[in-house]
Design a protein around this motif. Structure first.
Motif, short mmCIF file in Angstrom:
data_model
loop_
_atom_site.label_atom_id
_atom_site.label_comp_id
_atom_site.label_asym_id
_atom_site.label_seq_id
_atom_site.Cartn_x
_atom_site.Cartn_y
_atom_site.Cartn_z
N ALA A 26 0.84 -1.21 0.00
CA ALA A 26 0.00 0.00 0.00
C ALA A 26 0.87 1.25 0.00
CB ALA A 26 -0.93 -0.01 1.22
N ALA A 27 1.91 1.27 0.82
CA ALA A 27 2.78 2.44 0.91
C ALA A 27 3.46 2.73 -0.43
CB ALA A 27 3.82 2.23 2.00
N ARG A 28 3.86 1.69 -1.14
CA ARG A 28 4.52 1.88 -2.44
C ARG A 28 3.60 2.50 -3.47
NH1 ARG A 28 6.74 -3.37 -1.59
NH2 ARG A 28 5.44 -4.28 -3.24
N HIS A 29 2.30 2.29 -3.32
CA HIS A 29 1.34 2.75 -4.32
C HIS A 29 0.46 3.89 -3.81
CE1 HIS A 29 2.27 -0.38 -7.27
NE2 HIS A 29 2.47 -1.17 -6.22
N GLY A 30 0.83 4.47 -2.68
CA GLY A 30 0.07 5.61 -2.15
C GLY A 30 -1.33 5.24 -1.71
N LEU A 31 -1.50 4.03 -1.19
CA LEU A 31 -2.80 3.56 -0.75
C LEU A 31 -2.87 3.46 0.76
CD1 LEU A 31 -3.18 0.61 -3.30
CD2 LEU A 31 -4.06 2.94 -3.54
N THR A 32 -4.08 3.39 1.27
CA THR A 32 -4.31 3.21 2.70
C THR A 32 -5.00 1.87 2.92
OG1 THR A 32 -4.54 5.58 3.11
CG2 THR A 32 -5.51 4.10 4.74
N VAL A 33 -4.53 1.10 3.89
CA VAL A 33 -5.19 -0.16 4.24
C VAL A 33 -6.31 0.15 5.23
CG1 VAL A 33 -4.93 -2.45 5.28
CG2 VAL A 33 -3.08 -1.49 3.89
N VAL A 34 -7.51 -0.34 4.92
CA VAL A 34 -8.65 -0.20 5.83
C VAL A 34 -8.91 -1.58 6.44
CG1 VAL A 34 -11.08 0.42 6.08
CG2 VAL A 34 -9.63 1.65 4.43
N TYR A 35 -8.77 -1.67 7.75
CA TYR A 35 -8.84 -2.95 8.46
C TYR A 35 -10.29 -3.28 8.81
CZ TYR A 35 -3.88 -2.17 8.68
OH TYR A 35 -2.58 -1.94 8.32
N LYS A 36 -10.72 -4.49 8.42
CA LYS A 36 -12.11 -4.89 8.62
C LYS A 36 -12.19 -6.28 9.25
CE LYS A 36 -13.80 -2.02 4.80
NZ LYS A 36 -14.88 -1.28 5.48
N PRO A 37 -11.84 -6.39 10.53
CA PRO A 37 -11.96 -7.69 11.20
C PRO A 37 -13.41 -8.14 11.24
CG PRO A 37 -11.51 -5.94 12.80
CD PRO A 37 -11.37 -5.33 11.44
N HIS A 195 -0.55 -6.51 -9.80
CA HIS A 195 -1.73 -5.85 -10.38
C HIS A 195 -1.66 -4.34 -10.20
CE1 HIS A 195 -5.90 -5.23 -11.58
NE2 HIS A 195 -6.03 -4.46 -10.52
N LEU A 196 -1.30 -3.92 -9.01
CA LEU A 196 -1.20 -2.48 -8.76
C LEU A 196 -0.11 -1.82 -9.58
CD1 LEU A 196 -1.71 -2.55 -4.88
CD2 LEU A 196 -3.21 -1.41 -6.55
N ALA A 197 0.92 -2.59 -9.93
CA ALA A 197 2.01 -2.07 -10.76
C ALA A 197 1.66 -2.10 -12.25
CB ALA A 197 3.28 -2.86 -10.50
N GLY A 198 0.49 -2.69 -12.58
CA GLY A 198 0.08 -2.77 -13.97
C GLY A 198 0.63 -3.96 -14.71
N ASP A 199 1.19 -4.92 -13.99
CA ASP A 199 1.81 -6.09 -14.62
C ASP A 199 0.92 -7.32 -14.64
OD1 ASP A 199 4.14 -4.57 -14.99
OD2 ASP A 199 4.92 -5.13 -13.01
N LEU A 200 -0.23 -7.25 -13.98
CA LEU A 200 -1.10 -8.43 -13.90
C LEU A 200 -2.57 -8.01 -13.94
CD1 LEU A 200 -1.02 -11.55 -13.48
CD2 LEU A 200 -1.22 -11.09 -11.03
#
Length: 200
Positions: A26-37, A195-200
C-alpha cells in the motif's frame, strides 16, 4: 486516498503469515489499508466454508503441511501443531483494532500484526483484555480503547461481516481494491502488488 479493504479474522494463521506485506505494498502505491476484522465462523456459515474442527482429516493434513511451507517462506515463527490459546474469542481483539483505527494516532498495521503474533508465536490468549491492551500500547494507542471502543467495535464488527458477504469475501485474509479486484490469501499478495504495478 485510495484504499485496500482488508477483511480478516484475528484467529487466522494465514493473516499472521501475511506479516506487514499488505501495508508495504500500500505504501509503495500511495494507498491506505482499511482494516475490517470479522466473525470468520459466521462468514464460513454464510459462504459455504467449513470450520477447521469440522473439516475432513485429509483437508486438515494438507492445511498443516501448507502452513509449515508458508511459515518457512514468510520467515516468521509459529507454534505447531496449534497454539495453546487457539481458537479463542476473537471479538475483544477485533473491537480493539476497530476502535484504534477510529481513534487514530498509532499504527494499526503494527497493532494487527502484534495481535496475530501474540496467538501464533507468543502463546498468549488474545481473548484476554490485558494481552490486547499490551498490543494497543506497543502500537501507540491508548490501552483504554478496550473499554471505550467496545460499542463502536461491536457495531462495526457486525457491519464488516454483512459487507464482506455482500462483496464476495469468503476467507481470511482477503483484500479488495477500489477497482473491485479481489485477492484471497497471503500467498496472493505478490499478485496484488503486480496488479497495482500494472503487470497483472
Amino acid at each position: 486516498m485510495a484504499t485496500i479493504d482488508y477483511y480478516f479474522t484475528t484467529l487466522s494463521p494465514w493473516a499472521y503469515l501475511a506479516g506487514l506485506r499488505a501495508e508495504e505494498i500500500a505504501a509503495r502505491h500511495g494507498l491506505t489499508v482499511v482494516y475490517k476484522p470479522l466473525d470468520i465462523m459466521a462468514l464460513f456459515a454464510r459462504t459455504g466454508g467449513t470450520a477447521p474442527a469440522d473439516r475432513h482429516p485429509a483437508r486438515m493434513d494438507y492445511r498443516n503441511q501448507e502452513l509449515r511451507r508458508q511459515v518457512k517462506k514468510a520467515g516468521l515463527p509459529m507454534t505447531f501443531p496449534k497454539p495453546m490459546f487457539w481458537p479463542t474469542n476473537p471479538a475483544p481483539s477485533s473491537y480493539a483494532i476497530i476502535a484504534a483505527q477510529e481513534a487514530g494516532g498509532g499504527d494499526v498495521g503494527k497493532l494487527t500484526h502484534s495481535i496475530l503474533r501474540a496467538t501464533w508465536a507468543e502463546e498468549k490468549d488474545i481473548g484476554e483484555e490485558a494481552v490486547v491492551q499490551d498490543c494497543l500500547e506497543a502500537a501507540g494507542f491508548d490501552r483504554g480503547l478496550t473499554m471505550s471502543g467496545m460499542l463502536v467495535g461491536a457495531e462495526t464488527y457486525a457491519r464488516n461481516l454483512e459487507e464482506a458477504v455482500e462483496r464476495g469475501v469468503f476467507g481470511s485474509p482477503f483484500y479488495i481494491l477500489e477497482n473491485g479486484e479481489k485477492f484471497w490469501g497471503q500467498d496472493r499478495l505478490d499478485d496484488m502488488a503486480a496488479h497495482l504495478a500494472g503487470d497483472l
